[in-house]
Scaffold this active site. Structure first.
Site, PDB file in Angstrom:
ATOM      1  N   PRO A  45       0.730  -1.279  -0.181  1.00 36.89           N
ATOM      2  CA  PRO A  45       0.007   0.070  -0.059  1.00 36.89           C
ATOM      3  C   PRO A  45       0.823   1.261   0.054  1.00 36.89           C
ATOM      4  O   PRO A  45       1.846   1.287   0.808  1.00 36.89           O
ATOM      5  CB  PRO A  45      -0.659   0.055   1.441  1.00 36.89           C
ATOM      6  CG  PRO A  45      -1.055  -1.666   1.508  1.00 36.89           C
ATOM      7  CD  PRO A  45       0.806  -2.154   0.976  1.00 36.89           C
ATOM      8  N   GLU A  46       0.621   2.146  -0.726  1.00 37.51           N
ATOM      9  CA  GLU A  46       1.181   3.482  -0.740  1.00 37.51           C
ATOM     10  C   GLU A  46       0.456   4.393  -0.135  1.00 37.51           C
ATOM     11  O   GLU A  46      -0.457   4.395   0.677  1.00 37.51           O
ATOM     12  CB  GLU A  46       1.656   3.679  -2.610  1.00 37.51           C
ATOM     13  CG  GLU A  46       2.103   2.585  -3.038  1.00 37.51           C
ATOM     14  CD  GLU A  46       2.871   2.992  -4.436  1.00 37.51           C
ATOM     15  OE1 GLU A  46       2.740   4.165  -4.690  1.00 37.51           O
ATOM     16  OE2 GLU A  46       2.742   1.837  -5.233  1.00 37.51           O
ATOM     17  N   LYS A  64       3.916   6.609   4.484  1.00 38.43           N
ATOM     18  CA  LYS A  64       3.123   5.256   4.639  1.00 38.43           C
ATOM     19  C   LYS A  64       2.928   4.831   5.981  1.00 38.43           C
ATOM     20  O   LYS A  64       2.733   3.752   6.307  1.00 38.43           O
ATOM     21  CB  LYS A  64       3.896   4.164   3.907  1.00 38.43           C
ATOM     22  CG  LYS A  64       4.251   4.372   2.390  1.00 38.43           C
ATOM     23  CD  LYS A  64       5.295   3.264   1.683  1.00 38.43           C
ATOM     24  CE  LYS A  64       5.319   3.587   0.091  1.00 38.43           C
ATOM     25  NZ  LYS A  64       6.092   2.602  -0.220  1.00 38.43           N
ATOM     26  N   ASN A  81       5.550   1.445  -5.706  1.00 38.19           N
ATOM     27  CA  ASN A  81       6.164   0.765  -6.966  1.00 38.19           C
ATOM     28  C   ASN A  81       4.962   1.520  -7.915  1.00 38.19           C
ATOM     29  O   ASN A  81       5.314   1.699  -9.354  1.00 38.19           O
ATOM     30  CB  ASN A  81       6.265  -0.722  -6.875  1.00 38.19           C
ATOM     31  CG  ASN A  81       7.047  -1.121  -8.188  1.00 38.19           C
ATOM     32  OD1 ASN A  81       7.825  -0.727  -8.673  1.00 38.19           O
ATOM     33  ND2 ASN A  81       6.462  -2.263  -8.599  1.00 38.19           N
ATOM     34  N   ARG A  96      11.194  -4.209  -7.373  1.00 43.22           N
ATOM     35  CA  ARG A  96      12.173  -3.754  -8.392  1.00 43.22           C
ATOM     36  C   ARG A  96      11.441  -3.493  -9.761  1.00 43.22           C
ATOM     37  O   ARG A  96      11.683  -2.978 -10.710  1.00 43.22           O
ATOM     38  CB  ARG A  96      13.414  -4.393  -8.660  1.00 43.22           C
ATOM     39  CG  ARG A  96      14.114  -4.287  -7.301  1.00 43.22           C
ATOM     40  CD  ARG A  96      15.443  -5.285  -7.322  1.00 43.22           C
ATOM     41  NE  ARG A  96      15.944  -5.441  -6.151  1.00 43.22           N
ATOM     42  CZ  ARG A  96      16.999  -6.158  -5.868  1.00 43.22           C
ATOM     43  NH1 ARG A  96      17.212  -7.323  -6.907  1.00 43.22           N
ATOM     44  NH2 ARG A  96      17.357  -6.725  -4.651  1.00 43.22           N
TER      45      ARG A  96
END
Length: 260
Positions: free
Chosen positions: A2-3, A51, A163, A246
């Site tokens: 979660p961002e 976050k 991400n 990544r």
């Protein structure tokens, strides 16, 4: 993971459910805090920073971080929980609701005066009232050889991006994620884009990804098939960034790779 937008909205839901209410039950399912009892304490405020999420009473601050799989859900008292009870790590109840933190990555109880220790290392909060774009640019610029796709993930530069939004921001600015920070054409504009995107996602959900998890689908600008690649970290980044974080999504035509 979660961002910042998810944590921001979670704080808003907890705020509506708990603030101004007295706790009738607190159940910390974390060995270090198993004996903490907050019954009778009133929830004064709920806030987020990047976050990180903070639930505050007069005496203490409860600091939580969702990590990869964490989630807060709110139930009416007596309502059946919609996730396995074994995954609950923290329960805060009032006369009306139960706020349950499932699979939380971090749970700690701090003195209010010590709350800052949880976030002192972080850069400016993209969704905070004190957002400081110039400071974010300064921090990013301190490592000019670092790939922008990795620098955006580093919460010490700016807090809240993960991400999803690093992929989206790089796409919107037509910057390949492997581009060194020092040669990004307009770093302040990229930072402003990050602020705009995360603010839109937090206040006007859902954000509809332009590139994230759209591998092989056509770019909405030029029609080229979108790609996903591992942005391999080097040096200190190799120890700091999890393999699952990544993979980054981009358009090979709109976001040409930097020259060697």
């Amino acid at each position: 993971m979660p961002e910042g937008d998810v944590v921001f909205r979670t704080a808003a839901r907890l705020r509506a459910a708990l603030v101004g209410k007295d706790l009738t039950r607190s159940d910390f399912r974390v060995p270090r805090y198993a004996t903490v009892d907050l019954v009778g304490q009133r929830v004064d405020s709920v806030g987020s920073y990047g976050k990180h999420l903070f639930i505050r009473t007069l005496d203490v601050t409860i600091h939580t971080h969702l990590r990869m799989d964490g989630e807060w859900r709110i139930f009416h008292c007596g309502q059946r929980w919609t996730k396995p009870r074994v995954s609950a790590r923290l329960v805060l109840a009032t006369d009306e609701v139960e706020a349950v933190g499932f699979s939380l990555g971090t749970v700690e109880v701090l003195r209010g005066a010590d709350e800052h220790t949880a976030i002192d290392h972080l850069g400016p909060d993209l969704l905070g009232p004190g957002w400081d774009a110039a400071e974010a640019v300064r921090r990013l610029s301190a490592a000019p050889d670092r790939a922008i796709g990795l620098a955006l993930l580093d919460q010490r530069n700016l807090a809240g991006i993960g991400n999803i939004y690093r992929s989206e921001v790089c796409y919107l600015r037509r910057v390949h994620p492997a581009t060194p920070v020092g040669v990004v054409p307009d770093l302040p504009a990229l930072v402003d884009e990050a602020h705009r995107v995360l603010t839109a996602a937090a206040h006007q959900p859902p954000w509809r990804p332009l590139v994230y998890r759209r591998t092989h689908r056509p770019c909405q600008r030029c029609g080229t098939a979108l790609l996903a690649r591992l942005l391999e970290p080097t040096g200190a980044d190799a120890d700091r960034i999890d393999q699952r974080e990544r993979g980054i999504y981009f358009c090979p035509r709109c976001q040409p790779a930097p020259s060697a």
